[in-house]
Design a protein around this motif. Structure first.
Motif, mmCIF file in Angstrom:
data_model
loop_
_atom_site.group_PDB
_atom_site.id
_atom_site.type_symbol
_atom_site.label_atom_id
_atom_site.label_comp_id
_atom_site.label_asym_id
_atom_site.label_seq_id
_atom_site.Cartn_x
_atom_site.Cartn_y
_atom_site.Cartn_z
ATOM 1 N N GLN A 1 0.827 -1.193 0.000
ATOM 2 C CA GLN A 1 0.000 0.000 0.000
ATOM 3 C C GLN A 1 0.865 1.248 0.000
ATOM 4 O O GLN A 1 0.601 2.209 -0.696
ATOM 5 C CB GLN A 1 -0.877 0.002 1.250
ATOM 6 N N ARG A 2 1.908 1.177 0.788
ATOM 7 C CA ARG A 2 2.815 2.323 0.892
ATOM 8 C C ARG A 2 3.475 2.612 -0.449
ATOM 9 O O ARG A 2 3.595 3.756 -0.845
ATOM 10 C CB ARG A 2 3.872 2.017 1.940
ATOM 11 N N GLY B 1 2.318 15.974 2.049
ATOM 12 C CA GLY B 1 2.486 16.478 3.405
ATOM 13 C C GLY B 1 2.378 15.533 4.566
ATOM 14 O O GLY B 1 1.956 14.404 4.439
ATOM 15 N N GLY B 2 2.761 16.001 5.678
ATOM 16 C CA GLY B 2 2.717 15.197 6.875
ATOM 17 C C GLY B 2 1.397 15.289 7.605
ATOM 18 O O GLY B 2 1.035 14.382 8.331
ATOM 19 N N VAL C 1 -2.471 12.962 9.155
ATOM 20 C CA VAL C 1 -3.163 12.345 10.279
ATOM 21 C C VAL C 1 -4.481 13.021 10.620
ATOM 22 O O VAL C 1 -5.505 12.374 10.744
ATOM 23 C CB VAL C 1 -2.270 12.337 11.533
ATOM 24 N N ARG D 1 -7.060 12.356 7.920
ATOM 25 C CA ARG D 1 -7.513 10.976 7.929
ATOM 26 C C ARG D 1 -8.479 10.739 9.068
ATOM 27 O O ARG D 1 -9.528 10.150 8.896
ATOM 28 C CB ARG D 1 -6.323 10.028 8.083
ATOM 29 N N ALA D 2 -8.094 11.239 10.212
ATOM 30 C CA ALA D 2 -8.937 11.023 11.377
ATOM 31 C C ALA D 2 -10.319 11.607 11.159
ATOM 32 O O ALA D 2 -11.334 10.973 11.446
ATOM 33 C CB ALA D 2 -8.299 11.636 12.604
ATOM 34 N N ALA E 1 -12.319 9.571 8.788
ATOM 35 C CA ALA E 1 -12.708 8.320 9.413
ATOM 36 C C ALA E 1 -13.907 8.531 10.334
ATOM 37 O O ALA E 1 -14.838 7.737 10.355
ATOM 38 C CB ALA E 1 -11.542 7.760 10.215
ATOM 39 N N VAL E 2 -13.871 9.608 11.047
ATOM 40 C CA VAL E 2 -14.965 9.879 11.953
ATOM 41 C C VAL E 2 -16.255 10.051 11.172
ATOM 42 O O VAL E 2 -17.304 9.586 11.572
ATOM 43 C CB VAL E 2 -14.692 11.160 12.776
ATOM 44 N N ASP F 1 -17.297 8.637 8.422
ATOM 45 C CA ASP F 1 -18.026 7.441 8.026
ATOM 46 C C ASP F 1 -18.017 6.436 9.157
ATOM 47 O O ASP F 1 -18.328 5.276 9.006
ATOM 48 C CB ASP F 1 -17.448 6.850 6.743
ATOM 49 N N ARG G 1 -19.242 4.715 12.158
ATOM 50 C CA ARG G 1 -19.715 3.435 12.602
ATOM 51 C C ARG G 1 -20.468 2.621 11.615
ATOM 52 O O ARG G 1 -21.551 2.219 11.902
ATOM 53 C CB ARG G 1 -20.673 3.696 13.687
ATOM 54 N N THR H 1 9.011 13.548 8.586
ATOM 55 C CA THR H 1 7.630 13.261 8.963
ATOM 56 C C THR H 1 7.403 12.052 9.841
ATOM 57 O O THR H 1 7.259 10.940 9.395
ATOM 58 C CB THR H 1 6.786 13.062 7.701
ATOM 59 N N TYR I 1 -14.110 1.422 15.716
ATOM 60 C CA TYR I 1 -13.295 2.486 15.153
ATOM 61 C C TYR I 1 -11.855 2.023 14.972
ATOM 62 O O TYR I 1 -11.210 2.275 13.956
ATOM 63 C CB TYR I 1 -13.354 3.704 16.082
ATOM 64 N N TYR J 1 -11.403 -0.326 12.146
ATOM 65 C CA TYR J 1 -11.335 0.400 10.891
ATOM 66 C C TYR J 1 -9.971 1.046 10.683
ATOM 67 O O TYR J 1 -9.359 0.937 9.630
ATOM 68 C CB TYR J 1 -12.436 1.463 10.816
ATOM 69 N N TRP K 1 -7.029 -7.072 -2.413
ATOM 70 C CA TRP K 1 -5.733 -7.480 -2.968
ATOM 71 C C TRP K 1 -5.855 -8.798 -3.701
ATOM 72 O O TRP K 1 -5.998 -9.844 -3.069
ATOM 73 C CB TRP K 1 -4.707 -7.634 -1.856
#
Lengths: 257, 257
Positions: free
Chosen positions: A216-217, A228-229, A232, A235-236, A239-240, A242, A244, B11, B79, B82, B94
DNA sequence: CTCTGTGAACTAGTTCACAGCT
DNA sequence: AGCTGTGAACTAGTTCACAGAG
């Protein structure tokens, strides 16, 4: 792991690092191949290449066993094969039982690498009465009822668990109660064992998941160079959003077979 | 190994330690089990116990992913499932090919743990023409000739090698040439791959040898050491030096009937 | 008060680089 | 010369212990 307090700070000579122990079989395999080609000696550089490690590491590893090389020359192949075999305990015969003769158990029973390394398949055990008596790899499968008897009468100290996850802990307990002190676990579950019993696990799907992580990486790398860094936070948040959902209706456990 | 590349000290967010990555699947498995039991939250202590690690390590591991817990409460199971899935790349599909459909290859094809984690067996490939068309785990085995075509048309980037050792390097090269960049190797041989390709290996006999090492040590603790004379090299070499066989036994039984 | 998140201390493992044997 | 064996330097991984959020 059982490494907990086995700490013996004393006698330096018997303190072979775990990481080194894990590589000894690798060296042994490479040396065996050389031995078959009747190569008399090998340098740390050559052997390291054959084993897929770097030479400094290999020399350091061997230094824990003793000084078995000859400066300016290298290592005597046969002698080193013997020393490593002895260190690993392969100069003696280890009777092993395999419990759970499904696809994987059968593959293990047929696996040539066991027999050729001092391991002897003493019995194949399965809970399915229909399996009893059926020959796998030339050995008749025995029913689980026989487990204790087999272990005791053969002096088995190493057991291989290749059952479904749900049966593994119970099988483990019976093996341990009957005298087994080392277990190789293929079932995708954490085994609880008393002190003094070693467990090693092999989980096929874990390895794939680790590969997927790196894969994936790689894929992400091409999209944008060094994006960019602050990923996080973004993403968080996503994630929140969508949060539960029932992520996957997907599935039941992770069972072999 | 592929670890060669320089660590980018920058990073921090993308610098998940390898040891942590290797444990994420373990946490995921434990969390999945909790999720099935509809457990809403879990503390680091409980989850650590279920995964077989200690809680400080688990918290540290999770801290590399971000702050997904709630102080005083614990972690939200769904959470976290996920987040870890996504981190591991398991939210995507995959396609995987398995090459070498002997006992082990068949066991892998049937292994439920793959399918339930985002891995899809795209094809089973074997060099034996007699195998072609035969269904294994509901999938028709295809001949090695099709390898490149299969990889390319399915966009496969992960390959599993379960061939005999002698065929592994060649298969590996064909996989890589066709576009595979991650390989899970079950053949007892060191694979050489170009930069950018990841290889993980699983060697069944290595795990047993490590167990034998510890087992021997336990036994030695009590009785006299076998203190083999240094001159006995011949016997040991003979005992150890033999096969170079594949993981699955093409090899018939090694046992006397 | 409970339990996470994390610097700091510690331990294990790797690599360097060279002294010293052959 | 060539190559092993190993202290010393470095890097990765683990555990401690506690500040601070809830």
């Amino acid at each position: 792991m059982a490494t907990g307090r086995t700490h013996r700070p004393a006698t330096r000579s018997r303190g072979i690092p775990e990481a080194t122990v894990a590589r000894l079989p690798l060296y042994l395999r490479a040396l065996t191949a050389l031995s078959e080609r009747s190569v008399p000696t090998v340098s740390s550089e050559e052997l390291a290449a054959a084993a897929g490690v770097n030479s400094a590491k290999l020399r350091k590893d061997f230094s824990y066993l003793g000084s078995y090389g000859t400066r300016g020359v290298g290592y005597d192949v046969e002698y080193l094969v013997y020393q490593i075999s002895r260190e690993l305990g392969l100069t003696q015969d280890w009777p092993v039982v395999i419990v759970g003769i499904g696809n994987l158990g059968a593959a293990l029973a047929n696996y040539g690498g066991f027999a050729s390394r001092g391991f002897r398949v003493a019995a194949l055990i399965d809970a399915d009465p229909a399996m009893a008596g059926k020959p796998v790899a030339g050995i008749a499968v025995q029913h689980t009822d026989e487990l204790e008897h087999i272990i005791e009468s053969n002096g088995v100290s190493i057991g291989v668990i290749a059952t479904p996850a749900g049966a593994a802990q119970q099988v483990c307990e019976r093996l341990v109660a009957a005298g087994v002190t080392s277990i190789l676990n293929f079932a995708p579950t954490v085994l609880t064992v008393p002190d003094g019993v070693d467990v090693r696990k092999v989980d096929l799907s874990i390895e794939l998941q680790i590969l997927a992580f790196h894969e994936q990486r790689k894929a992400g790398e091409e999209g944008g160079p060094d994006s960019g860094g602050p990923a996080v936070a973004a993403r968080a948040a996503a994630a929140v959003a969508d949060d539960r959902k029932g992520p996957d209706g997907d599935m039941p456990a992770v069972m072999p077979a």
